[in-house]
Design an enzyme around this catalytic site. Structure first.
Site, mmCIF file in Angstrom:
data_model
loop_
_atom_site.group_PDB
_atom_site.id
_atom_site.type_symbol
_atom_site.label_atom_id
_atom_site.label_comp_id
_atom_site.label_asym_id
_atom_site.label_seq_id
_atom_site.Cartn_x
_atom_site.Cartn_y
_atom_site.Cartn_z
ATOM 1 N N HIS A 87 52.830 61.263 37.418
ATOM 2 C CA HIS A 87 52.111 60.082 36.954
ATOM 3 C C HIS A 87 51.327 60.972 35.827
ATOM 4 O O HIS A 87 51.283 60.492 34.637
ATOM 5 C CB HIS A 87 50.986 59.751 38.125
ATOM 6 C CG HIS A 87 49.919 58.943 37.555
ATOM 7 N ND1 HIS A 87 50.048 57.503 37.651
ATOM 8 C CD2 HIS A 87 48.976 58.981 36.758
ATOM 9 C CE1 HIS A 87 49.014 56.662 36.922
ATOM 10 N NE2 HIS A 87 48.200 57.822 36.420
ATOM 11 N N GLU A 88 50.823 62.121 36.280
ATOM 12 C CA GLU A 88 49.913 62.787 35.087
ATOM 13 C C GLU A 88 50.837 63.379 34.094
ATOM 14 O O GLU A 88 50.509 63.271 32.594
ATOM 15 C CB GLU A 88 49.384 63.759 35.823
ATOM 16 C CG GLU A 88 48.102 63.592 36.714
ATOM 17 C CD GLU A 88 47.140 62.220 35.934
ATOM 18 O OE1 GLU A 88 46.943 62.458 34.688
ATOM 19 O OE2 GLU A 88 46.890 61.634 36.857
ATOM 20 N N HIS A 90 51.687 60.657 31.447
ATOM 21 C CA HIS A 90 50.598 60.528 30.468
ATOM 22 C C HIS A 90 50.674 61.425 29.361
ATOM 23 O O HIS A 90 50.713 61.202 28.327
ATOM 24 C CB HIS A 90 49.361 60.715 31.171
ATOM 25 C CG HIS A 90 48.945 59.427 32.025
ATOM 26 N ND1 HIS A 90 48.726 58.073 31.295
ATOM 27 C CD2 HIS A 90 48.230 59.590 33.162
ATOM 28 C CE1 HIS A 90 48.221 57.364 32.339
ATOM 29 N NE2 HIS A 90 47.933 58.003 33.503
#
Length: 223
Positions: free
Chosen positions: A26-27, A30
């Site tokens: 997820h990170e 980003h």
């Protein structure tokens, strides 16, 4: 429950592995999307990496294991480095939840593959059980992260998307909303009766997404 822990001791190792993978991807999504769109801030902080240690937050991880709610380190993004700050900001923000949706789809696809071709039958009971637990947790956890992060309340991704979508004239109104939105957020997450009539039904939409995924998976596998 596992005593002080939110999760059962028997599944805790699988839960930790799934959460580490899911939060890291997820990170990374980003950070990587921001870097590819022209902002090197996350890259300079070493966040364009699949190393979990650069993404996980110690206190957020502890809270996750104890309360079932936690967080990773937010990825630093300077929208001023984008050619189209608002549009590219939405893309970078959405990349995180979308990565969880993709992980859920892939995990469900692999799960169906094991079921269709009977690969688990040739394994020991312990190995087959471990694989099933891991894949089921990957599907459910990532769908939960996808839906949860789209809630339009700070500090979640859904709110950042709203910030980039709304007219700049409403910036002041959004700032006023932020002042008490965090209280609403904590109440919804931690007050069980309130959570049961708000957050839980919303997160239950993950079952509908699984049914939606089932159609293309069945088509691909000729089922």
């Amino acid at each position: 429950m596992g005593g002080l822990l939110f999760y059962d001791w028997n599944t805790l190792p699988f839960v930790i592995l799934v959460l580490v993978l899911s939060f890291t991807i997820h990170e990374f999504a980003h950070a990587y999307s921001a870097y590819k769109l022209g902002d090197s801030t996350a890259y300079q902080f070493g966040r364009v990496s699949l190393n979990p240690m650069v993404h996980l937050d110690l206190f957020g991880t502890i809270m996750l294991l104890i309360a079932g709610f936690g967080w990773a380190k937010p990825v630093p993004v300077n929208r001023g480095n984008f050619k189209s700050p608002r549009l590219m900001g939405i893309i970078v923000t959405a990349a995180g939840p979308i990565s969880n949706l993709i992980l859920a789809f892939i995990s469900l696809f692999v799960f169906v593959l094991f079921q269709k071709y009977g690969w688990l039958e040739s394994m020991s009971t312990g190995s087959a059980s471990a694989i099933l637990i891991f894949l089921k947790l990957m599907v459910s956890t990532n769908l939960t992260l996808f839906l949860f992060n789209l809630i339009p309340i700070p500090p979640l991704d859904g709110y950042r998307i709203i910030q980039d979508l709304v007219d700049l004239r409403y910036t002041e109104s959004l700032q006023k909303f932020e002042q008490w939105a965090s209280v609403i957020f904590l109440l919804v997450v931690f007050v069980r009766p309130l959570r049961q009539v708000t957050l839980d039904p919303y997160l239950g939409l993950g079952n509908n997404i699984i049914e939606l995924f089932a159609k293309p998976i069945a088509f691909i596998l000729g089922m």
